[in-house]
Scaffold this active site. Structure first.
Site, PDB file in Angstrom:
ATOM      1  N   CYS A  76       0.881  -1.103  -0.132  1.00 20.95           N
ATOM      2  CA  CYS A  76      -0.126   0.099  -0.013  1.00 20.95           C
ATOM      3  C   CYS A  76       0.740   1.297  -0.086  1.00 20.95           C
ATOM      4  O   CYS A  76       1.767   1.481   0.709  1.00 20.95           O
ATOM      5  CB  CYS A  76      -0.999   0.108   1.276  1.00 20.95           C
ATOM      6  SG  CYS A  76      -1.968   1.441   1.443  1.00 20.95           S
ATOM      7  N   CYS A  82      -1.245   5.777   7.264  1.00 23.12           N
ATOM      8  CA  CYS A  82      -2.778   5.109   7.532  1.00 23.12           C
ATOM      9  C   CYS A  82      -2.371   4.451   8.847  1.00 23.12           C
ATOM     10  O   CYS A  82      -1.509   3.472   8.955  1.00 23.12           O
ATOM     11  CB  CYS A  82      -3.269   4.538   6.319  1.00 23.12           C
ATOM     12  SG  CYS A  82      -4.669   3.583   6.700  1.00 23.12           S
ATOM     13  N   CYS A  85      -3.207  -0.680   8.774  1.00 26.47           N
ATOM     14  CA  CYS A  85      -2.415  -1.990   8.414  1.00 26.47           C
ATOM     15  C   CYS A  85      -1.174  -1.938   8.993  1.00 26.47           C
ATOM     16  O   CYS A  85       0.049  -1.895   8.195  1.00 26.47           O
ATOM     17  CB  CYS A  85      -2.460  -2.471   6.906  1.00 26.47           C
ATOM     18  SG  CYS A  85      -3.834  -2.694   6.167  1.00 26.47           S
ATOM     19  N   CYS A 175      -7.091   1.548  -1.142  1.00 28.38           N
ATOM     20  CA  CYS A 175      -7.027   0.535   0.039  1.00 28.38           C
ATOM     21  C   CYS A 175      -7.165  -0.722  -0.663  1.00 28.38           C
ATOM     22  O   CYS A 175      -8.096  -1.201  -1.351  1.00 28.38           O
ATOM     23  CB  CYS A 175      -8.100   0.854   0.753  1.00 28.38           C
ATOM     24  SG  CYS A 175      -8.207  -0.373   2.273  1.00 28.38           S
ATOM     25  N   GLN A 312     -19.651 -10.292  10.617  1.00 30.43           N
ATOM     26  CA  GLN A 312     -18.208 -10.403  10.844  1.00 30.43           C
ATOM     27  C   GLN A 312     -17.632  -9.837   9.384  1.00 30.43           C
ATOM     28  O   GLN A 312     -18.104 -10.090   8.447  1.00 30.43           O
ATOM     29  CB  GLN A 312     -17.972 -11.898  10.900  1.00 30.43           C
ATOM     30  CG  GLN A 312     -18.214 -12.389  12.232  1.00 30.43           C
ATOM     31  CD  GLN A 312     -17.365 -12.296  13.449  1.00 30.43           C
ATOM     32  OE1 GLN A 312     -16.479 -11.583  13.201  1.00 30.43           O
ATOM     33  NE2 GLN A 312     -17.808 -12.335  14.463  1.00 30.43           N
ATOM     34  N   TYR A 341     -24.105 -12.653  23.570  1.00 32.13           N
ATOM     35  CA  TYR A 341     -23.529 -11.470  22.609  1.00 32.13           C
ATOM     36  C   TYR A 341     -23.818 -11.976  21.061  1.00 32.13           C
ATOM     37  O   TYR A 341     -22.781 -12.014  20.291  1.00 32.13           O
ATOM     38  CB  TYR A 341     -22.072 -11.222  22.693  1.00 32.13           C
ATOM     39  CG  TYR A 341     -21.869 -10.974  24.255  1.00 32.13           C
ATOM     40  CD1 TYR A 341     -21.734  -9.616  24.893  1.00 32.13           C
ATOM     41  CD2 TYR A 341     -21.401 -12.109  25.200  1.00 32.13           C
ATOM     42  CE1 TYR A 341     -21.704  -9.644  26.138  1.00 32.13           C
ATOM     43  CE2 TYR A 341     -21.157 -12.009  26.502  1.00 32.13           C
ATOM     44  CZ  TYR A 341     -21.346 -10.644  27.126  1.00 32.13           C
ATOM     45  OH  TYR A 341     -21.199 -10.385  28.079  1.00 32.13           O
ATOM     46  N   GLU A 362     -28.668 -10.432  23.285  1.00 31.37           N
ATOM     47  CA  GLU A 362     -27.687  -9.334  22.590  1.00 31.37           C
ATOM     48  C   GLU A 362     -28.496  -8.070  22.933  1.00 31.37           C
ATOM     49  O   GLU A 362     -29.475  -7.970  22.885  1.00 31.37           O
ATOM     50  CB  GLU A 362     -27.538  -9.547  20.948  1.00 31.37           C
ATOM     51  CG  GLU A 362     -27.663  -8.234  20.057  1.00 31.37           C
ATOM     52  CD  GLU A 362     -26.142  -7.588  20.103  1.00 31.37           C
ATOM     53  OE1 GLU A 362     -25.478  -8.413  20.284  1.00 31.37           O
ATOM     54  OE2 GLU A 362     -26.102  -6.528  20.212  1.00 31.37           O
ATOM     55  N   ASP A 411     -19.415 -14.736  22.961  1.00 34.24           N
ATOM     56  CA  ASP A 411     -18.565 -13.623  22.138  1.00 34.24           C
ATOM     57  C   ASP A 411     -18.855 -12.439  22.582  1.00 34.24           C
ATOM     58  O   ASP A 411     -19.243 -11.630  21.734  1.00 34.24           O
ATOM     59  CB  ASP A 411     -19.132 -14.062  20.602  1.00 34.24           C
ATOM     60  CG  ASP A 411     -18.227 -13.470  19.589  1.00 34.24           C
ATOM     61  OD1 ASP A 411     -17.187 -12.942  19.999  1.00 34.24           O
ATOM     62  OD2 ASP A 411     -18.783 -13.381  18.449  1.00 34.24           O
ATOM     63  N   CYS A 438     -12.223 -11.214  20.916  1.00 37.79           N
ATOM     64  CA  CYS A 438     -11.451 -10.612  19.878  1.00 37.79           C
ATOM     65  C   CYS A 438     -10.149  -9.711  20.923  1.00 37.79           C
ATOM     66  O   CYS A 438      -9.735  -8.911  20.269  1.00 37.79           O
ATOM     67  CB  CYS A 438     -12.232  -9.501  19.214  1.00 37.79           C
ATOM     68  SG  CYS A 438     -13.400  -8.659  20.123  1.00 37.79           S
TER      69      CYS A 438
HETATM   70  N1  SAH Z   1     -21.453 -13.446  17.742  1.00 36.86           N
HETATM   71  C1  SAH Z   1     -21.706 -12.148  16.873  1.00 36.86           C
HETATM   72  C2  SAH Z   1     -21.285 -10.721  17.605  1.00 36.86           C
HETATM   73  C3  SAH Z   1     -20.325 -10.694  18.263  1.00 36.86           C
HETATM   74  S1  SAH Z   1     -19.798  -8.929  18.423  1.00 36.86           S
HETATM   75  C4  SAH Z   1     -21.220 -12.671  15.447  1.00 36.86           C
HETATM   76  O1  SAH Z   1     -20.528 -13.577  15.558  1.00 36.86           O
HETATM   77  O2  SAH Z   1     -21.714 -11.900  14.638  1.00 36.86           O
HETATM   78  C5  SAH Z   1     -20.313  -8.581  20.360  1.00 36.86           C
HETATM   79  C6  SAH Z   1     -21.796  -8.211  20.446  1.00 36.86           C
HETATM   80  O3  SAH Z   1     -21.932  -7.966  21.759  1.00 36.86           O
HETATM   81  C7  SAH Z   1     -22.254  -7.129  19.559  1.00 36.86           C
HETATM   82  O4  SAH Z   1     -23.218  -7.374  18.747  1.00 36.86           O
HETATM   83  C8  SAH Z   1     -22.506  -6.133  20.864  1.00 36.86           C
HETATM   84  O5  SAH Z   1     -23.671  -5.374  20.265  1.00 36.86           O
HETATM   85  C9  SAH Z   1     -23.159  -7.329  21.902  1.00 36.86           C
HETATM   86  N2  SAH Z   1     -23.080  -6.663  23.178  1.00 36.86           N
HETATM   87  C10 SAH Z   1     -22.089  -5.928  23.741  1.00 36.86           C
HETATM   88  N3  SAH Z   1     -22.210  -5.446  24.836  1.00 36.86           N
HETATM   89  C11 SAH Z   1     -23.129  -6.134  25.284  1.00 36.86           C
HETATM   90  C12 SAH Z   1     -23.818  -6.284  26.829  1.00 36.86           C
HETATM   91  N4  SAH Z   1     -23.741  -5.652  27.769  1.00 36.86           N
HETATM   92  N5  SAH Z   1     -25.150  -6.975  26.636  1.00 36.86           N
HETATM   93  C13 SAH Z   1     -25.428  -7.884  25.624  1.00 36.86           C
HETATM   94  N6  SAH Z   1     -24.836  -7.387  24.369  1.00 36.86           N
HETATM   95  C14 SAH Z   1     -23.928  -6.934  24.124  1.00 36.86           C
END
Ligand code: SAH
Length: 481
Positions: A76, A82, A85, A175, A312, A341, A362, A411, A438
């Site tokens: 790049c 930037c 990356c 990009c 994702q 989540y 969520e 997650d 993550c």
């Molecule tokens: N598992 C999903 C998204 C994961 S990202 C996938 O793979 O697509 C994490 C998620 O947690 C987000 O959607 C965010 O809105 C949610 N989140 C964050 N804090 C939260 C909370 N306190 N209670 C409920 N959900 C929450």
């Protein structure tokens, strides 16, 4: 560079030893940890410090004595300015090694986790053009090179924010993170605006028109463009969107409209966030549809994505990530599974065909609405979704009402799980927890808390974001009986 910097020492002939947090590389000099951007482990450099604290310092490489064998030529032209990356000058194998080490170090040091069950990181087949979404900012202020002067008649540009500079953008010509015509669309909008005198936004003075553009695509070849403007001004907006459609005639694989979903939002607020704005449709449909293979084969899962939906960002790696989740969950068909989540319920639907029922939680209401729509469209009648804050929703009454889970998939966002949620997981005592993270630092903290009742068995890091320091990690936790 400020005057203050000149008073800080120049460290000579320092070997860079590691690629560390926030994409900075690391050297150690007399017990001092020095963070340096855009260098590679194995480089030997002179470092001009610009910040010094008791235990660490930050500096810039000002002279190279030896270049590391791990170096590659960054593809790049914006590399080095930037913020996107930071590792593009390091070969991909070395990037993967650094991520694997980052996961191991965090889990072992912060979480005291036994990492004997850790597998080699799963790399991304595509290391460029792997993203399905990019957001660009229009700004009346271009970020200038150190030797450039600002001209009064400079209209500004479109690109990415420069780290730590809120009002200026780095003009992006190309990009490499999203397939074409992502660049062509952004560059078309820039040129159209310049030719027609449509002003870019000034976030300090709140003048100008064009604010942001979000470009999304799916692996099936659908494209969504969402233009965000400062006011409802049809005489500027409509011809611009019309021209965009005319210039990209081939972009929809599913509808007769050129771009599958061409939308806009009006943002007259002071900040750039768009979660509270109403998306308006210009042409095509108000969503695009991504497909993901099922774990056990058969017709692919389909996910509707609207302008504000989370999906994702690396679709191919998302399938691999979810496949590890399914492998670790090892469902036999009769389980109750919680997907915490759940976002738009993608993991829930990925495993729904392999168990008795899935309960997703969520806090974003719109995401839950999408999750319900998608699950119905994918033919699942065994998924239930709830919107609310995890720490409040997941209480004893919830578990009584929905059934005690055999397996919990979690997650959480970068901050990890709230302490109350961890305590509740310990009380629920599901047979197995699959923890997708993550951020290995917060995952390590949570795993340590969960070690009261759970042993970590398999660990699988996954690279979703080549050339960045980010890493995803899946851990299988098994209850001790
Ligand atoms: N598992 C999903 C998204 C994961 S990202 C996938 O793979 O697509 C994490 C998620 O947690 C987000 O959607 C965010 O809105 C949610 N989140 C964050 N804090 C939260 C909370 N306190 N209670 C409920 N959900 C929450």
């Amino acid at each position: 560079m400020s005057r203050r910097n000149k008073q800080l020492p120049l460290l000579e002939q320092v070997e860079i030893t590691d690629a560390g947090a926030e994409g900075m590389s690391v050297a150690r000099v007399d017990g001092l940890v020095v963070f340096v951007p855009f260098v590679v482990p194995g480089d030997v450099v002179d470092i001009q410090l610009y910040k010094k604290k008791r235990s660490y310092a930050e500096g810039r490489a000002v002279h190279f004595h030896r270049l590391s064998p791990l170096r590659v030529e960054p593809r790049c032209s914006h590399f080095g300015v930037c913020g996107g990356c930071k590792w593009q000058n390091m070969n991909y194998e070395a990037q993967l090694d650094a991520k694997q080490r980052q996961v191991r170090d965090n889990l072992e040091r912060l979480g005291h986790v036994d990492c004997s069950g850790m597998r080699p990181i799963c790399g991304s087949d595509r290391i460029f053009e792997y993203r399905n979404k990019l957001e660009f900012t229009f700004s009346s202020k271009r970020w200038l090179q150190p030797d450039e002067e600002r001209r009064d008649d400079d209209p500004g540009d479109v690109g990415f924010h420069v780290p730590q500079v809120f009002d200026k953008v780095l003009p992006v010509q190309w990009c490499h993170l999203q397939p074409e015509p992502s660049n062509a669309i952004r560059n078309f909008l820039r040129n159209y605006a310049l030719e027609h005198g449509i002003p870019f936004y000034d976030i300090r003075n709140h003048t100008g028109f064009l604010r942001n553009v979000i470009i999304r695509n799916t692996s099936t070849g659908e494209w969504m463009v969402v233009l965000i403007v400062a006011e409802d001004k049809p005489e500027w907006l409509l011809p611009m969107l019309e021209e965009l459609n005319i210039h990209f005639p081939e972009l929809s694989s599913t509808s007769h409209h050129p771009i599958t979903s061409l939308m806009y939002m009006v943002n007259n607020k002071l900040n750039d966030s768009y979660s509270d704005l109403e998306p308006r449709l210009y042409s095509g449909q108000d969503y695009i549809t991504e497909q993901m293979p099922r774990y056990n084969g058969g017709a692919p899962l389909r996910f509707r994505i609207n302008p504000k939906s989370f999906y994702q960002t690396n679709s191919e790696q998302a399938f691999k990530l979810y496949s590890y989740v399914a492998e670790f969950a090892d469902l036999q068909g009769d389980e109750t599974v919680y997907d915490l989540y759940t976002g738009t319920g993608t993991i829930a639907q990925f495993v729904a065909g392999m168990c008795r029922k899935v309960v997703g939680i969520e806090y974003i209401e719109e995401a839950i609405a999408d999750a319900r729509l998608n699950a119905a469209a994918n033919g699942f009648s065994n998924c239930t979704f709830y919107a609310g804050d995890m720490a409040n929703v997941l209480d004893d009454a919830f578990v009584t009402a929905n059934g005690k889970p055999d397996v919990i998939i979690t997650d959480p966002p970068r901050a990890g799980m709230h302490n109350k949620v961890v305590e509740q997981l310990l009380r629920i005592g599901a047979r197995k927890i699959v923890y997708v993270s993550c951020n290995p630092a917060t995952q390590a903290r949570d795993l340590m808390l969960l070690s009261d009742r759970y042993d970590v068995r398999r660990i699988q890091p996954v690279d979703m974001f080549p050339h960045t320091q980010h890493v995803e990690n899946v851990a299988e936790l098994v209850r001790r009986d």
